[in-house]
Design a protein around this motif. Structure first.
Motif, PDB file in Angstrom:
ATOM      1  N   ARG A 522      -3.320  27.371 -42.142  1.00  0.00           N
ATOM      2  CA  ARG A 522      -3.765  28.231 -42.931  1.00  0.00           C
ATOM      3  C   ARG A 522      -4.323  29.349 -41.831  1.00  0.00           C
ATOM      4  N   SER A 557      -0.702  16.415 -45.355  1.00  0.00           N
ATOM      5  CA  SER A 557      -1.585  17.418 -45.633  1.00  0.00           C
ATOM      6  C   SER A 557      -0.992  18.384 -47.038  1.00  0.00           C
ATOM      7  N   SER A 558      -1.619  18.198 -48.341  1.00  0.00           N
ATOM      8  CA  SER A 558      -1.031  19.249 -49.242  1.00  0.00           C
ATOM      9  C   SER A 558      -1.375  20.726 -49.053  1.00  0.00           C
ATOM     10  N   ASP A 559      -2.414  21.034 -48.259  1.00  0.00           N
ATOM     11  CA  ASP A 559      -2.837  22.221 -47.847  1.00  0.00           C
ATOM     12  C   ASP A 559      -1.735  22.735 -46.809  1.00  0.00           C
ATOM     13  N   THR A 560      -1.327  21.904 -46.069  1.00  0.00           N
ATOM     14  CA  THR A 560      -0.387  22.339 -44.960  1.00  0.00           C
ATOM     15  C   THR A 560       1.009  22.783 -45.829  1.00  0.00           C
ATOM     16  N   ASP A 562       1.699  23.648 -48.873  1.00  0.00           N
ATOM     17  CA  ASP A 562       1.445  24.905 -49.530  1.00  0.00           C
ATOM     18  C   ASP A 562       1.265  26.336 -48.705  1.00  0.00           C
ATOM     19  N   VAL A 563       0.898  25.960 -47.479  1.00  0.00           N
ATOM     20  CA  VAL A 563       0.995  27.161 -46.550  1.00  0.00           C
ATOM     21  C   VAL A 563       2.338  27.311 -45.992  1.00  0.00           C
TER      22      VAL A 563
END
Length: 707
Positions: A522, A557-560, A562-563
């Motif tokens: 992010r 990583s779900s955040d990765t 999503d980015v």
């Protein structure tokens, strides 16, 4: 036709996937399978290849997404349906879980009513209840109720009956609440008594029976039961018993004034007998406030705050002082200068004390709630006086009284939270210079610990779209010698500087953030976003591509993920802006490979196809899915209208595009589409006027862009 072409494409993709799988190119094979399914969703067996392969590649979130879709489309494996339905319930996707349980119920309806079937009915009943379908819930739970009353008839052993009853008889409570919602008070009472049998509690049973008696329009009997509960002096049910008391008294006394007085008298009597009952004290305070008995309400709120302070108590007492002081301000002629009495000064000081205690630590006015915040901010005369009082307490304006004789002046330890509170109010009131002065005072008081003040100050100005002010504050933070962890400040500074059109500063800050956190995707994405905002599209594309290359293989990583999803969506838009539509479509296809139900990507890809007269029926279906998920989304509604236009459904196109153009300031593209649709339906005058509006909007967009 389109459908034949899609099936042919799906077959080719699947065959290619098989070949890649044999060559152990598993990630590429998975992509081909996913896209093959999307081109031919009827080819459900493809999903059976996708799920295990995604799991093998440790792309677990992706596997779950496709497993859910598989379960919804292939009903041959009941156990798999149960597992997926249970997973959806755990994820609180109640409507979707309910849909699967209904499918299971339909399949098993012809089977004997045994423990397994009853457990299914219980799940259905709970989900109907959670989705506000009281009648359906009561109907299916009625069977569970019958089975629990007569377990031998349904072949239930003791262990199975206990399992159906749930922990502490929870199932009886679910059935009771469902029956109550469906207006079946007597049945609800029977179930509450069964719950009591499993977990005895005479006091709680009395309250529950009172609720069922209210449902049956028997207020006298309900009050008798409620009195049993209230005599026990318990706060276990919060304010619900006191709201019930109010409703029952209103049923007894038809005149509102008489009912209101009787309710107040009853609450006073109860509170005198049980002064430590917080729920009772709060309810009485609310009633006194509503009756404009402000002094009595304040005493009660103060008692609550002296014990275990709650957000409700703070909001209540703040509301009292705001209401009282706002009325005093309103009664004062606008031309006259305010002269506050000693009592009124005390009220101002008490108000600011409570505001500081409640929101000073949070760094936001959000805890106040929308209604109270509006009450504070929308009355401009009151807001002006409040800010004046805060300035006086912080010694930011000349006072007629010496500081040592002015009791309103804040003590040193109080200055930082008070000044932060004042700054928050000033920002929301759009008093920018005042806000800067308040936050500067807080920073001065913070001395060697400036990080929190600078973060709140910078964030508040950023959210208020005061980008240059925000950038100046955040620049202070990254240069401050007493702040060690500056990563988040550089990240925020990059955003604020970009929005203030300070692109070089934004890029420098974004790269500093990357240097401090090189492994966080992010943080890396900020550079591409800055280039995109500055319309430096080739550099933005280069950076987003590099971001995907660097982190594309990380699935832990779900955040990765999503980015990277956002990066692909942005790349698609970049390609559209450069008229590279095939590339734009491919980026959206990649999003949908991994996130098959991403409605934004569905809408965008569907629109690109429709606009090029490609895949018209499938594009329409994808856009319709997006509109169903977000019916108020104007962009999706425009896409749907344009899809109908391309398919020759001009009347339907007008209907959808009129909804999209219903915004006070509709987009020029939407208006252009609507004008075209009017023209096709021979509404020529409407078309002319709408095209003129589109031109006007386009010119305004050009002016705004220049500004």
């Amino acid at each position: 036709n389109d459908r034949d072409q899609d099936r042919l494409t799906a077959a080719a993709l699947f065959a290619h996937g098989r070949l890649l799988f044999r060559q152990q190119k598993l990630a590429d094979a998975l992509t081909r399978y996913e896209r093959a399914w999307r081109y031919d969703p009827a080819g459900t067996p493809i999903l059976m290849d996708i799920v295990p392969l995604a799991l093998r590649l440790k792309r677990n979130d992706e596997a779950v997404r496709y497993a859910i879709i598989a379960a919804e489309n292939d009903h041959s494996d009941i156990e798999r349906l149960r597992r997926i339905a249970s997973l959806l319930r755990q994820q609180r996707q109640f409507p979707r879980a309910l849909k699967l349980y209904e499918i299971i119920d339909k399949i098993q309806r012809a089977q004997p009513v045994d423990f397994s079937y009853l457990a299914l009915q219980l799940e259905l009943g709970k989900l109907y209840f959670l989705t506000d379908q009281a009648e359906a819930s009561a109907k299916v739970l009625g069977l569970v109720k019958t089975a629990l009353h007569n377990p031998e008839k349904y072949g239930l052993n003791d262990q199975q009956k206990k399992q159906l009853e749930g922990k502490n008889g929870a199932t009886y409570l679910v059935i009771a609440e469902s029956m109550l919602m469906d207006g079946k008070g007597a049945d609800a009472e029977a179930m509450f008594r069964e719950a009591h049998r499993v977990t005895p509690d005479e006091t709680l049973l009395a309250f529950r029976i009172a609720r069922t008696l209210e449902n049956r329009q028997q207020p006298e009997k309900a009050l008798e039961q409620l009195d049993i509960f209230l005599a026990a002096k318990t706060g276990s049910q919060g304010t619900a018993p006191f709201h019930l008391l109010e409703r029952l008294i209103k049923q007894q006394f038809k005149q509102e004034t008489e009912a209101s007085q009787r309710y107040l008298e009853k609450l006073l009597e109860l509170q005198q007998a049980d002064p430590k009952n917080q729920s009772l004290t709060y309810q009485l305070a609310q009633v006194q406030f509503a009756r404009k008995n402000y002094a009595d309400a304040v005493k009660l709120y103060d008692a609550l705050l002296a014990g275990k302070p709650t957000a409700d108590a703070y909001r209540g007492v703040i509301s009292v002082f705001v209401t009282r002081l706002a009325q005093i301000v309103a009664d004062q002629p606008a031309a006259e200068q305010f002269k506050w009495s000693a009592d009124q000064k005390d009220q101002w000081q008490t108000l600011t004390k409570h505001l500081t205690s409640f929101v000073g630590d949070s760094g936001s006015l959000d805890p106040l709630g929308e209604d109270l915040t509006d009450q504070v901010l929308n009355d401009k005369r009151f807001l002006s006086q409040l800010l004046g009082q805060l300035r006086a307490q912080l010694s930011l304006e000349v006072s007629d009284e010496p500081a040592d004789e002015n009791p309103a002046v804040a003590k040193p330890a109080e200055i930082e939270p008070l000044a932060i509170t004042a700054g928050l109010i000033a920002v929301r009131g759009q008093q920018w210079d005042a806000a800067d002065a308040f936050f500067a005072k807080a920073l001065e008081a913070a001395e060697n610990k400036p990080a929190r003040v600078l973060e709140i100050w910078g964030m508040q100005m950023l959210m208020a779209e005061q980008f240059e002010r925000s950038a100046e504050v955040l620049q202070q933070a990254v240069e401050h010698p007493n702040i060690n962890n500056k990563r988040s400040f550089f990240f925020l500074l990059a955003g604020a500087s970009a929005m203030a059109d300070q692109t070089d500063n934004a890029l420098a800050a974004a790269r500093q953030a990357i240097d401090l956190s090189p492994k966080i995707p992010r943080i890396h994405s900020r550079v591409g976003w800055v280039y995109y905002h500055a319309r430096r599209y080739p550099e933005a594309e280069q950076h987003y591509r590099a971001l995907i290359t660097k982190f594309g293989s990380e699935y832990n990583s779900s955040d990765t993920r999503d980015v990277l999803r956002q990066a692909r969506l942005t790349l698609s838009n970049l390609c559209v802006l450069q008229d590279r539509l095939a590339d734009a479509e491919e980026w959206l296809e990649e999003v949908l490979d991994e996130f098959p139900e991403d409605i934004g990507a569905m809408n965008d890809l569907g629109y690109l196809w429709i606009d090029q007269n490609k895949h018209l029926h499938r594009g329409l279906q994808m856009i319709q899915t997006a509109v169903t998920a977000e019916p108020k989304n104007i962009a999706y509604r425009d896409s749907l209208g344009w899809a109908h236009y391309r398919l020759g459904n001009y009347q339907q196109a007008v209907k959808e595009l009129e909804k999209a153009a219903g915004d006070p300031e509709p987009d020029s593209v939407i208006l252009d589409h609507l004008g075209d649709a009017y023209f096709k339906t021979k509404s020529l005058e409407k078309a002319r006027k709408t095209w003129q509006r589109a031109l006007d909007a386009l010119e305004e967009d050009a002016k705004e862009s220049t500004r």
